[in-house]
Scaffold this motif. Structure first.
Motif, short mmCIF file in Angstrom:
data_model
loop_
_atom_site.label_atom_id
_atom_site.label_comp_id
_atom_site.label_asym_id
_atom_site.label_seq_id
_atom_site.Cartn_x
_atom_site.Cartn_y
_atom_site.Cartn_z
N LYS A 5 0.83 -1.21 0.00
CA LYS A 5 0.00 0.00 0.00
C LYS A 5 0.87 1.26 0.00
N PHE A 6 1.96 1.25 0.76
CA PHE A 6 2.85 2.41 0.79
C PHE A 6 3.42 2.69 -0.60
N LEU A 7 3.86 1.65 -1.30
CA LEU A 7 4.43 1.83 -2.64
C LEU A 7 3.41 2.40 -3.60
N LYS A 8 2.15 2.01 -3.45
CA LYS A 8 1.09 2.53 -4.32
C LYS A 8 0.72 3.97 -3.95
N VAL A 9 0.50 4.25 -2.67
CA VAL A 9 0.09 5.59 -2.24
C VAL A 9 1.19 6.62 -2.53
N SER A 10 2.44 6.24 -2.35
CA SER A 10 3.55 7.16 -2.61
C SER A 10 3.88 7.26 -4.09
N ARG A 11 3.20 6.45 -4.90
CA ARG A 11 3.35 6.43 -6.35
C ARG A 11 4.75 6.00 -6.82
N ILE A 12 5.43 5.21 -6.02
CA ILE A 12 6.69 4.60 -6.46
C ILE A 12 6.36 3.50 -7.46
N ILE A 13 5.28 2.75 -7.18
CA ILE A 13 4.75 1.75 -8.10
C ILE A 13 3.28 2.12 -8.34
N LYS A 14 2.84 2.06 -9.60
CA LYS A 14 1.51 2.56 -9.96
C LYS A 14 0.35 1.79 -9.37
N ARG A 15 0.45 0.46 -9.35
CA ARG A 15 -0.68 -0.35 -8.89
C ARG A 15 -0.28 -1.22 -7.70
N ASN A 62 7.16 9.79 5.97
CA ASN A 62 5.89 9.77 6.70
C ASN A 62 4.92 8.80 6.04
N LEU A 63 3.91 8.43 6.81
CA LEU A 63 2.93 7.44 6.36
C LEU A 63 1.55 8.09 6.33
N ASN A 64 1.06 8.38 5.13
CA ASN A 64 -0.28 8.93 4.96
C ASN A 64 -1.13 7.91 4.22
N GLU A 65 -2.37 7.74 4.67
CA GLU A 65 -3.28 6.79 4.02
C GLU A 65 -3.63 7.25 2.60
N THR A 66 -3.84 8.54 2.45
CA THR A 66 -4.12 9.10 1.13
C THR A 66 -3.29 10.36 0.96
N VAL A 67 -2.91 10.63 -0.28
CA VAL A 67 -2.10 11.81 -0.55
C VAL A 67 -2.35 12.24 -1.99
N LYS A 68 -2.31 13.53 -2.23
CA LYS A 68 -2.49 14.04 -3.58
C LYS A 68 -1.25 13.75 -4.40
N LYS A 69 -1.43 13.68 -5.71
CA LYS A 69 -0.34 13.35 -6.63
C LYS A 69 0.86 14.28 -6.44
N GLU A 70 0.58 15.59 -6.27
CA GLU A 70 1.67 16.56 -6.13
C GLU A 70 2.48 16.36 -4.85
N ASN A 71 1.85 15.82 -3.82
CA ASN A 71 2.50 15.67 -2.52
C ASN A 71 3.05 14.27 -2.26
N ALA A 72 2.95 13.39 -3.22
CA ALA A 72 3.37 12.00 -3.02
C ALA A 72 4.87 11.89 -2.71
N THR A 73 5.68 12.76 -3.30
CA THR A 73 7.13 12.68 -3.08
C THR A 73 7.53 13.13 -1.69
N GLU A 74 6.62 13.73 -0.93
CA GLU A 74 6.92 14.13 0.45
C GLU A 74 6.88 12.94 1.41
N MET A 75 6.41 11.79 0.92
CA MET A 75 6.35 10.61 1.77
C MET A 75 7.69 9.88 1.88
N TYR A 76 8.62 10.17 0.97
CA TYR A 76 9.90 9.49 0.96
C TYR A 76 11.01 10.40 0.46
N LYS A 77 12.25 9.99 0.76
CA LYS A 77 13.43 10.70 0.27
C LYS A 77 14.21 9.74 -0.62
N ASP A 78 14.52 10.16 -1.82
CA ASP A 78 15.25 9.32 -2.78
C ASP A 78 16.72 9.22 -2.40
N LEU A 79 17.22 8.01 -2.25
CA LEU A 79 18.62 7.78 -1.88
C LEU A 79 19.42 7.15 -3.01
N SER A 80 18.78 6.88 -4.18
CA SER A 80 19.49 6.20 -5.26
C SER A 80 20.38 7.12 -6.05
#
Length: 80
Positions: A5-15, A62-80
């Motif tokens: 669910k986290f991967l989907k909500v944060s839009r790292i993976i689409k489905r 952070n862990l949000n149950e729902t998030v808008k598309k524009e704010n999805a990147t605020e759920m994680y920090k890219d380390l790659s």
């Protein structure tokens, strides 16, 4: 929150089903351990996902149950 669910909500993976399949295939690691889709994600966990030849590494902020598309990147920090 479950890892699939986290991967989907944060839009790292689409489905969520695709996230679930990635976990089942052993391509998702949390803190250097392979996890199942039911793994409970916590803040500051380091998630690694294998996309073919590419590896994506993120830190959970952070862990949000729902998030808008524009704010999805605020759920994680890219380390790659």
């Amino acid at each position: 929150m479950r890892i699939d669910k986290f991967l989907k909500v944060s839009r790292i993976i689409k489905r969520r089903t695709v996230a679930n399949e990635a976990c089942d295939a052993g391509r998702v690691l949390v803190n250097d351990r392979v996890v199942k889709a039911s793994y409970d994600v916590k803040v500051n966990d380091i998630i690694q996902i294998q996309f073919g030849q590419r590896t994506v590494k993120v830190q959970v902020l952070n862990l949000n149950e729902t998030v808008k598309k524009e704010n999805a990147t605020e759920m994680y920090k890219d380390l790659s």
